[in-house]
Design an enzyme around this catalytic site. Structure first.
Site, short mmCIF file in Angstrom:
data_model
loop_
_atom_site.label_atom_id
_atom_site.label_comp_id
_atom_site.label_asym_id
_atom_site.label_seq_id
_atom_site.Cartn_x
_atom_site.Cartn_y
_atom_site.Cartn_z
N SER A 53 13.86 3.68 -2.31
CA SER A 53 13.31 2.95 -1.95
C SER A 53 12.84 2.48 -3.67
O SER A 53 12.02 1.84 -3.83
CB SER A 53 11.56 3.34 -1.65
OG SER A 53 11.10 4.18 -2.04
N HIS A 58 18.03 0.21 1.92
CA HIS A 58 16.50 0.66 1.73
C HIS A 58 15.74 0.49 3.45
O HIS A 58 15.34 -1.24 3.09
CB HIS A 58 15.73 -0.03 0.37
CG HIS A 58 14.39 0.30 0.44
ND1 HIS A 58 13.28 -0.12 -0.03
CD2 HIS A 58 13.67 1.55 0.99
CE1 HIS A 58 11.99 -0.23 0.03
NE2 HIS A 58 11.70 0.79 0.88
N GLU A 85 16.48 -3.70 2.62
CA GLU A 85 16.58 -4.29 1.14
C GLU A 85 18.11 -3.95 1.41
O GLU A 85 18.30 -2.14 1.10
CB GLU A 85 16.04 -3.67 0.30
CG GLU A 85 14.77 -4.32 0.03
CD GLU A 85 14.12 -3.94 -1.46
OE1 GLU A 85 13.49 -4.91 -2.04
OE2 GLU A 85 13.24 -3.20 -1.21
N ASN A 93 8.44 -2.78 -3.35
CA ASN A 93 8.00 -1.26 -4.13
C ASN A 93 7.80 -2.47 -5.68
O ASN A 93 6.62 -1.80 -6.20
CB ASN A 93 8.62 -0.31 -3.56
CG ASN A 93 7.83 0.07 -2.91
OD1 ASN A 93 7.73 -0.46 -1.47
ND2 ASN A 93 9.56 1.13 -2.16
#
Ligand code: 3H9
Length: 720
Positions: free
Chosen positions: A429, A450, A462, A500
């Site tokens: 991540s 991800h 992702e 993130n």
């Protein structure tokens, strides 16, 4: 007649076919074509009944969403209006039978309800999902549905916007006949539908008179009977669509059906429908719908020759049977893929299978799957210790701890095991895909996938493109995401990728607000009132405070001179208050998952801030909303400029499908346009002056404001 609507005569039945790919939307020309076809069939003495059906994969998916979008943005464009068609169908002198396969949705079901009869194949589904687009069923659906299925059911269908199997719809009286093709030995499903519908039409032609839905009133109930149903509908709307305006508007229209004659009711519905189309929520939700489909098209990838001939994916190997690994295994098995779940020891593998079984058991308890479904899916998942079992997989997904050295070691080992051409994916991540790929001799096959936790539920993936990742690998990753029923968004390799990387400034700003004088529950209340699915402190407790703490260490964050560090978060981790898993974090948990404000947290905040010389003050809700949401937006603008995200709409999809951003606000970048980029820049600049360098305005934000443009313009390539 035009080329989207054609008629053929079968025995004494006119079969009118709508052919407007991909989903037979009622775009301009289709209603006109249908009206002409009905007139022609009426005039033909050899025709005794009319069947209307759709070509290709489905019946009719409703109004053309592009027409809706045009009307939502431009008040001089009339929202689609098919009243004339509906009246023409209902008043036809010969019975009209609608034959449904695939889905009859929105305007498609509304067209069907104006006909005299509806037949369907057993696997078809029906629904009025307009609320998903921020509008109400505006083609007399709020008037005819309660007449056909009763007020209570109509409220449920319209407020939830759910799709229902035709077996249910048949039970409720919405579908008259299900065409059973089980006994047919040859021919396609389309042939079965056509033959079944023609036979049905032939049969009813001799019966007459044919009931007009608008003349029915037997299921409409009395005001006294309906009052509690509408109240329950309002409660349902609050629960399933908090903050959304369309459900309440739809309830008003349904109420009109129960209190006014049909013609007045449908006029009232039209007024309400136009208001809903012109609403900001409609613009946002239509943007979300379009953006979600646009992410599947990546210039230079999905239109490249390499994307035309992708190898089929039948078997997926997963390395690491922890929470993520077993969730990904479940997502793959749910999509019918064979799965090899591996880990370094039998013990860990057993734990992974136990988690898998537990998740499936809860699906059975909730009535989502039968035990037989579960056994079938579990039979697709095999376990193995070590990497050798990955040899036959088309895709290998690594899902171990976030530790670069371990990941590099795994990829180096895989290089010697995985079959040529296999996709080598990492579920990291945060970490650098290129560094992970560097240990292999096939970096072109390495990609980030991800997934979000829980991976069998969350829709976002992702897809992280490393500097060597090939076009074919990206195209395969997109195809895999689609196969898993997920939304794959391609992003460039960068620490934290898109989701993130934006999350961290948002989360830290929330923590600074608490240090400045807010409370976690105040911040969370402001965010959930804004529409976020969860408050950020509840999210942090769910994921574990140690996750960001580890990232702070690994990335050596806040090391630049003058940077503000999240002191309270550090203190909580040091006290082992890690969130739900330890029973205490920002909140306390008493056996369940409900966050309870905790006086001990307040004491920690007081102690830590006093020690750091921070003078706590009253923090207003507006400041909380601006500092959190604008932090997201400013970072989003940086990601766009750096090319980590390709389009502002991609960021919106990531936040809508992976981070609980409210659909009715269209995503952070869409929301920024709505607030107005000049206002956002003004506030970001003020925070920059007051709070320091972390608030430096993103250059793209400054540029867009200077040029009087929006993120939407940026996506449309409208930069000068
Ligand atoms: C309405 O009807 C208002 C009325 O009450 C009043 C009217 C007077 N229009 O989702 P997919 C495109 S409001 C135009 O990937 P799937 C979609 O953009 C409408 N285009 O496929 C995509 O294009 P592309 C109420 C549409 O198999 C392609 O079709 N109806 C429309 O996973 C494939 O879509 C709805 O809200 C449309 N209505 O799912 C239904 N629908 O290939 C919305 C789809 O260029 N649609 N497209 O990317 C859906 O729920 C799903 O698309 C459906 C197919 C279940 C139909």
């Amino acid at each position: 007649m035009n080329n989207t609507v054609t008629t053929s005569i079968v025995d004494d039945v006119a079969v009118v076919q709508i052919d407007n790919p991909p989903v037979n939307a009622l775009s301009h020309g289709v209603p006109e074509g249908l009206m002409a076809a009905i007139a022609e069939a009426e005039a033909n003495p050899a025709v005794r009944a009319i069947v209307i059906l759709g070509a290709g994969r489905t019946f009719v998916a409703g109004a053309d969403i592009k027409d809706l979008e045009a009307a939502a943005w431009n008040s001089s464009v009339e929202p689609p209006d098919i009243h004339d068609l509906l009246a023409r169908v209902e008043d036809a002198t010969k019975p009209v039978v609608i034959a449904i396969h695939g889905t009859a949705l929105g305007g498609g079901l509304e067209l069907a309800m104006a006909a005299h009869y509806r037949v369907a194949v057993p696997d078809a589904r029906v629904g009025l999902p307009e609320a998903n687009l921020g509008i109400i069923p505006g083609a007399e659906g709020t008037q005819r549905l309660p007449r056909l299925v009763g007020v209570e059911r109509a409220i449920d269908m319209i407020v939830t916007g759910k799709l229902f199997p035709v077996s249910d719809a048949h039970e409720w009286g919405l579908i008259d006949h299900i065409i059973d093709s089980a006994g047919r030995s040859s021919g396609s499903a389309a042939d079965a539908l056509r033959a079944g519908a023609v036979a049905f039409a032939h049969d009813v032609a001799g019966r007459g008179p044919h009931q007009k839905t608008r003349e029915r009133g037997d299921k409409l109930g009395t005001p006294a009977e309906n009052a509690p149903l509408f109240e329950a509908g309002r409660q349902l709307a609050k629960k399933v669509r908090p903050n959304q305006t369309a459900p309440a508007t739809a309830l008003e229209a349904i109420e009109a059906a129960t209190t006014m004659p049909f013609d007045r009711g449908r006029r009232r519905e039209r007024e309400l429908a136009i208001g809903s189309v012109r609403s900001p929520q409609c613009r946002a939700l239509v943007h979300a719908f379009m953006a979600e489909r646009a992410v599947a098209k990546v210039p230079g990838v999905t239109d490249a020759p390499a994307a035309a001939n992708l190898p089929a994916v039948e078997e997926v190997a997963i390395i690491g049977a922890g929470t993520m690994g077993s969730g990904i295994a479940m997502a793959c098995a749910n999509a019918g893929l064979r799965v090899v779940l591996t880990d370094a020891s039998q013990e860990r593998l057993d734990a992974g299978f136990a988690a898998l079984r537990k998740n499936y058991d809860s699906s059975v308890k909730r009535g989502r799957l039968t035990s037989a479904d579960v056994e079938k899916r579990l039979a697709l998942v095999k376990g193995a210790v070590g990497y050798d079992a990955c040899a036959s997989a088309d895709v290998v997904i690594e899902a171990v701890f976030e530790q670069m050295a371990l990941k590099q070691q795994i990829f180096a080992a895989l290089d010697g095991v995985a079959k040529p051409g296999a996709m080598l994916a990492t579920n990291t991540s945060m970490l650098d895909i290129d560094a992970i790929a560097s240990g292999t001799r096939r970096p072109e096959s390495v990609v980030g996938l991800h997934f979000f936790s829980p991976a069998h539920v969350m829709r976002l993936v992702e897809i992280v493109r490393g500097s060597a990742t090939s076009v074919a690998t990206i195209a395969s990753a997109l195809a895999l995401a689609k196969k898993l029923g997920k939304v794959g968004v391609v992003v460039k390799n960068s620490t934290g990728f898109v989701g993130n990387r934006m999350m961290l400034p948002y989360m830290y700003e929330a923590q600074f607000l608490v240090e400045d004088g807010a409370t976690p529950e105040q911040v969370d209340r402001v965010l959930t009132t804004f529409g976020m699915a969860m408050g950020i402190f509840a999210v942090d407790d769910l994921g574990g405070l140690d996750v960001a703490w580890r990232i702070r260490k690994e990335l050596n964050q806040f090391s630049e001179p003058g940077a503000r560090r999240p002191l309270v978060a550090d203190a909580l981790v040091e006290m082992n208050r890690l969130g739900q898993k330890t029973g205490k974090g920002w909140y306390k948990y008493e056996g369940g998952r409900t966050p309870i404000p905790d006086a001990d947290t307040t004491a920690v905040i007081d102690r830590v801030t006093a020690g750091a010389g921070i003078r706590r003050r009253r923090v207003e809700d507006d400041e909380i909303r601006e500092r959190t949401i604008y932090a997201l937006i400013n970072e989003g603008a940086r990601l766009l400029e750096e090319g980590v995200a390709m389009r502002a709409a991609d960021i919106d999809v990531i936040y809508l499908t992976g981070y609980g951003f409210p659909g009715f606000r269209g995503g952070p970048m869409f929301h920024a346009d709505k607030v107005g980029l000049p206002k956002i820049l003004e506030r970001v600049s003020a925070f920059h002056r007051e709070l320091g360098e972390r608030w430096k305005p993103a250059p793209l934000l400054e540029r867009l404001v200077k040029e009087g443009r929006t993120f939407r313009d940026y996506d449309a390539g409208l930069m000068p």
